[in-house]
Design a protein around this motif. Structure first.
Motif, PDB file in Angstrom:
ATOM      1  N   GLY A   7       0.771  -1.226   0.000  1.00 62.21           N
ATOM      2  CA  GLY A   7       0.000   0.000   0.000  1.00 62.21           C
ATOM      3  C   GLY A   7       0.809   1.287   0.000  1.00 62.21           C
ATOM      4  N   LEU A   8       2.103   1.210   0.219  1.00 66.25           N
ATOM      5  CA  LEU A   8       2.899   2.434   0.246  1.00 66.25           C
ATOM      6  C   LEU A   8       3.430   2.734  -1.156  1.00 66.25           C
ATOM      7  CD1 LEU A   8       4.906   1.899   3.545  1.00 66.25           C
ATOM      8  CD2 LEU A   8       2.780   3.173   3.185  1.00 66.25           C
ATOM      9  N   ARG A   9       3.419   4.009  -1.505  1.00 69.88           N
ATOM     10  CA  ARG A   9       3.917   4.331  -2.846  1.00 69.88           C
ATOM     11  C   ARG A   9       5.423   4.539  -2.834  1.00 69.88           C
ATOM     12  NH1 ARG A   9       5.546   9.568  -4.020  1.00 69.88           N
ATOM     13  NH2 ARG A   9       4.651  11.259  -2.775  1.00 69.88           N
ATOM     14  N   GLY A  10       6.003   4.481  -4.022  1.00 70.52           N
ATOM     15  CA  GLY A  10       7.422   4.775  -4.183  1.00 70.52           C
ATOM     16  C   GLY A  10       7.639   6.275  -4.279  1.00 70.52           C
ATOM     17  N   ARG A  39      15.165  -3.099  -2.023  1.00 71.59           N
ATOM     18  CA  ARG A  39      14.058  -2.164  -2.283  1.00 71.59           C
ATOM     19  C   ARG A  39      13.617  -2.301  -3.729  1.00 71.59           C
ATOM     20  NH1 ARG A  39      14.463   2.572   1.599  1.00 71.59           N
ATOM     21  NH2 ARG A  39      16.419   2.298   2.712  1.00 71.59           N
ATOM     22  N   GLN A  40      12.372  -1.889  -3.964  1.00 66.00           N
ATOM     23  CA  GLN A  40      11.814  -1.887  -5.312  1.00 66.00           C
ATOM     24  C   GLN A  40      12.185  -0.537  -5.937  1.00 66.00           C
ATOM     25  OE1 GLN A  40       7.801  -3.582  -4.815  1.00 66.00           O
ATOM     26  NE2 GLN A  40       7.193  -2.335  -6.549  1.00 66.00           N
ATOM     27  N   VAL A  41      13.130  -0.521  -6.858  1.00 69.35           N
ATOM     28  CA  VAL A  41      13.660   0.732  -7.412  1.00 69.35           C
ATOM     29  C   VAL A  41      13.915   0.607  -8.909  1.00 69.35           C
ATOM     30  CG1 VAL A  41      15.495   2.465  -7.254  1.00 69.35           C
ATOM     31  CG2 VAL A  41      14.926   1.118  -5.265  1.00 69.35           C
ATOM     32  N   LEU A  42      13.673   1.686  -9.631  1.00 64.41           N
ATOM     33  CA  LEU A  42      13.936   1.697 -11.070  1.00 64.41           C
ATOM     34  C   LEU A  42      14.701   2.964 -11.435  1.00 64.41           C
ATOM     35  CD1 LEU A  42      13.182   0.203 -13.804  1.00 64.41           C
ATOM     36  CD2 LEU A  42      11.428   1.973 -14.027  1.00 64.41           C
ATOM     37  N   LEU A  43      15.664   2.830 -12.332  1.00 65.34           N
ATOM     38  CA  LEU A  43      16.409   3.975 -12.876  1.00 65.34           C
ATOM     39  C   LEU A  43      15.806   4.363 -14.218  1.00 65.34           C
ATOM     40  CD1 LEU A  43      18.902   5.897 -13.038  1.00 65.34           C
ATOM     41  CD2 LEU A  43      20.194   3.978 -13.961  1.00 65.34           C
ATOM     42  N   MET A  44      15.497   5.646 -14.373  1.00 64.58           N
ATOM     43  CA  MET A  44      15.036   6.144 -15.675  1.00 64.58           C
ATOM     44  C   MET A  44      15.869   7.355 -16.028  1.00 64.58           C
ATOM     45  SD  MET A  44      10.881   5.852 -15.503  1.00 64.58           S
ATOM     46  CE  MET A  44      10.721   6.135 -17.264  1.00 64.58           C
ATOM     47  N   LEU A  91       5.022   4.069  -9.420  1.00 65.02           N
ATOM     48  CA  LEU A  91       5.048   4.753  -8.117  1.00 65.02           C
ATOM     49  C   LEU A  91       3.911   4.251  -7.243  1.00 65.02           C
ATOM     50  CD1 LEU A  91       5.856   8.348  -9.424  1.00 65.02           C
ATOM     51  CD2 LEU A  91       7.355   6.954  -7.973  1.00 65.02           C
ATOM     52  N   GLN A  92       2.723   4.135  -7.846  1.00 66.11           N
ATOM     53  CA  GLN A  92       1.569   3.686  -7.061  1.00 66.11           C
ATOM     54  C   GLN A  92       1.726   2.254  -6.582  1.00 66.11           C
ATOM     55  OE1 GLN A  92      -1.539   4.767  -9.768  1.00 66.11           O
ATOM     56  NE2 GLN A  92      -1.881   6.760  -8.783  1.00 66.11           N
ATOM     57  N   SER A  93       2.492   1.447  -7.334  1.00 65.63           N
ATOM     58  CA  SER A  93       2.674   0.047  -6.914  1.00 65.63           C
ATOM     59  C   SER A  93       3.873  -0.095  -5.980  1.00 65.63           C
ATOM     60  CB  SER A  93       2.803  -0.857  -8.133  1.00 65.63           C
ATOM     61  OG  SER A  93       4.044  -0.639  -8.742  1.00 65.63           O
ATOM     62  N   SER A 203       8.030  10.210   1.787  1.00 66.94           N
ATOM     63  CA  SER A 203       7.026  10.294   0.718  1.00 66.94           C
ATOM     64  C   SER A 203       5.984   9.196   0.767  1.00 66.94           C
ATOM     65  CB  SER A 203       7.712  10.230  -0.646  1.00 66.94           C
ATOM     66  OG  SER A 203       8.771  11.145  -0.715  1.00 66.94           O
ATOM     67  N   GLU A 204       6.270   8.106   1.489  1.00 64.94           N
ATOM     68  CA  GLU A 204       5.424   6.912   1.325  1.00 64.94           C
ATOM     69  C   GLU A 204       3.942   7.135   1.644  1.00 64.94           C
ATOM     70  OE1 GLU A 204       7.857   3.874   3.389  1.00 64.94           O
ATOM     71  OE2 GLU A 204       7.105   4.601   5.305  1.00 64.94           O
TER      72      GLU A 204
END
Ligand code: DGP
Ligand code: NA
Ligand code: NA
Length: 211
Positions: A7-10, A39-44, A91-93, A203-204
């Protein structure tokens, strides 16, 4: 411990700075460490040169085509817009996104050419608002010493000085923090890691905002 919680956003964390500020190195190091921590993280990164619009931008940056400054500005903005749906879902996931450049580069580089700041901001209105912008500062002289400077459009000392001035003008202290990029890679990383993990935590529970 910052691992995935239901339930927490990124967090949306942007690194900005002039060319050769060390942004891309720092983005990779940060993402690598956050991933190692589970952690669940993505680089863009923007521009994303892999899309059809990104390929037009790439040709422009490599100076194989000339385009009107307004057209280029709108292409860079479109290149961000085409990623918005995916970014919002991530982000929402619960995925944190670390972004190498964003709308601030958009305004800073185009306004440094003489386009009006007001005009430059408009196409990016409505994009996701970052939770934090980390502005990495390196004196343009120091950046120029770092090599390969001058191979792409914009990579000239006098132009980079204008871009740096524009970034300082755009800087919004309510969500920007300046990080000196002149220390060693590890020293700069430690500072960015500290600020990024604080931002993820803060931010979560906050709503996603728009520019
Ligand atoms: P990079 O791949 O991060 O080195 O970026 C390529 C170049 O494009 C760099 O000189 C900065 C510039 N740039 C990035 N975003 C924008 C933008 O939105 N508008 C303009 N005019 N230039 C940009
Ligand atoms: Na560059
Ligand atoms: Na870069």
């Amino acid at each position: 411990n910052g691992c995935v919680k239901a339930g927490l956003r990124g967090a949306l964390i942007v690194l900005e700075g002039c060319d050769r500020s060390g942004k891309s190195t720092q983005c990779s190091k940060l993402v690598e460490r956050l991933v190692q921590e589970g952690r669940q993280v993505l680089l863009m990164r923007f521009p994303d040169r892999t899309t059809p619009i990104g390929q037009m931008i790439d040709s422009y940056l490599q100076q194989t085509v000339e385009l009107d400054d307004h057209v280029v500005h709108l292409l860079f903005s479109s290149n961000r817009w085409e990623a918005m749906r995916k970014m919002t879902e991530l982000l929402q996931s619960g995925t944190t996104i670390i972004v190498d450049r964003y709308a601030y580069s958009g305004v800073a580089y185009s306004a440094a050419k003489g386009l009006s700041v007001d005009w430059c901001r408009q196409p990016d209105v409505g994009l996701l608002k970052p939770d934090k912008v980390l502005y990495i500062t390196v004196s343009p002289e120091k950046a120029a010493e770092r090599g390969q400077f001058g191979t792409e459009r914009y990579e000239k000392l006098d132009f980079q000085q204008k871009v740096n001035n524009m970034f300082l003008y755009l800087k919004d202290p309510s969500y920007w923090q300046t990080v000196s990029g002149e220390g060693s890679i590890d020293v700069v990383h430690a500072e960015i890691y500290k600020l990024a993990t604080q931002t993820i935590k803060e931010s979560e529970h906050l709503p996603l905002l728009k520019l």
